[in-house]
Design an enzyme around this catalytic site. Structure first.
Site, short mmCIF file in Angstrom:
data_model
loop_
_atom_site.label_atom_id
_atom_site.label_comp_id
_atom_site.label_asym_id
_atom_site.label_seq_id
_atom_site.Cartn_x
_atom_site.Cartn_y
_atom_site.Cartn_z
N LYS A 50 12.82 34.70 12.47
CA LYS A 50 12.56 33.03 12.26
C LYS A 50 14.09 34.05 10.34
O LYS A 50 14.62 32.52 10.04
CB LYS A 50 11.56 33.33 11.04
N GLN A 94 2.26 34.61 10.45
CA GLN A 94 2.55 35.28 11.56
C GLN A 94 1.23 35.88 12.04
O GLN A 94 0.54 36.82 11.41
CB GLN A 94 3.41 36.26 11.22
N ASP A 117 4.58 25.46 10.88
CA ASP A 117 4.14 26.00 12.19
C ASP A 117 3.63 24.67 13.04
O ASP A 117 3.02 24.94 14.70
CB ASP A 117 2.79 27.47 12.50
#
Ligand code: NAD
Length: 282
Positions: A50, A94, A117
């Protein structure tokens, strides 16, 4: 046809670079902050990918690392701080988080307008209602793969195998919003093959190599393999017996090089959209 996720992601990357340049001209630098807790090697690998994508596209990325024993309260306090920081357009925590931390509480704490997300209930709810919102990156990536490969969704029978909150359920909803007829299968589904054989479009997101074999699909099916499984020999494979299913499929995604690159690029897209919204509201 092999659906080239890597190539399609590259094309989108080019489009996003242009959008970032336009935003920078207006004095806005898109910013993504990733919070990473603990030492899980897979999580560190994902976060590195990322960061690399941010760098290529021109998004300012920041990584906040915590030891696995950080308290839930301290993590929530950091999220609160990031929610109030105008230079942060996207916040990504995460997953998975260590067991003593309630992941739901953490996701709910992220300001929905920065939840790039697409896991926050507000964004999932809006997606359910087919209203603009941040869509979860992996299923959104699958929709882009289908669209950019010229595969029609409307009126097709789409079978989704796997019903998690981050892939299967939003996938089924997005396909329904595009007016496909949907079947969702999961661990308790009886006679999985009966359902998968009906699929015009088959999306598999389970995490079991060779779950879908050639006898379980019809000729001409479009197969999207979301699964990622590391074999004992180190090889990365999906959930589909690629070699044999590909012989019957009209189109199929490889693993690696299919859905994976799309997930990351959709995260970048959401971050840039968030920055653009922020610029408009200034
Ligand atoms: P999960 O474990 O949360 O959910 C798995 C789902 O599969 C559940 O709904 C379960 O009921 C179902 N399932 C389990 N065994 C089954 C069986 N035998 N038959 C039918 N259904 C069964 O997993 P997840 O987070 O949704 O991820 C699924 C897979 O996708 C994993 O391999 C994961 O690594 C991969 N993934 C890939 C990407 C990517 O970018 N490529 C992103 C997210 C997830």
């Amino acid at each position: 046809m092999i659906i080239d996720g890597k190539g399609i992601a590259k094309t989108i990357e080019g489009e996003l670079k242009e959008q970032v340049a336009e935003l920078k001209n207006k004095g806005v630098e898109p910013g993504l902050t990733v919070v990473l807790v603990g030492e899980d090697p897979a999580s560190h690998t994902y976060v590195r990918s990322k960061e690399k994508a941010c760098k290529r596209i021109g998004i300012k990325s920041r990584k906040i690392l915590y030891d696995a024993d950080i308290s839930e309260a301290a993590l929530l306090a950091k999220i609160e701080e990031l929610n109030g920081d105008d230079s942060v357009h996207g916040i990504l925590v995460q997953l998975p988080l260590p067991e003593h931390i309630n992941s739901e509480a953490v996701i709910h704490a992220i300001d929905a307008s920065k939840d790039v997300d697409g896991f926050h209930p507000v964004n999932l709810g809006k997606m359910f209602l087919n209203e603009p919102s941040f869509w979860s990156c992996t299923p959104h990536g699958v929709i882009e793969l289908l669209d950019r490969s010229g595969i029609e969704i409307e009126g097709k029978h789409a079978v989704v195998v796997g019903a998690s909150n981050i892939v299967g359920k939003p996938m089924a909803t997005m396909l329904l919003n595009r007016e496909a007829t949907i079947t969702v299968c999961h661990i308790k589904t009886k006679d999985l093959a009966f359902h998968t054989r009906q699929a015009d479009i088959l999306v598999v997101a389970v995490g079991k190599s060779n779950l879908i074999t050639a006898d379980m699909v019809k000729d001409g099916v479009v197969v999207i393999d979301v699964g990622t499984n590391r074999l004992a020999n180190g090889k990365l494979v999906g959930d589909v017996d690629y070699e044999n299913v590909a012989k019957k499929a009209a189109a199929i995604t490889p693993v690696p090089g299919g859905v994976g690159p799309m997930t990351i690029i959709m995260l970048m897209k959401n971050t840039i959209e968030s920055a653009a919204k922020h610029a408009r509201s200034k």
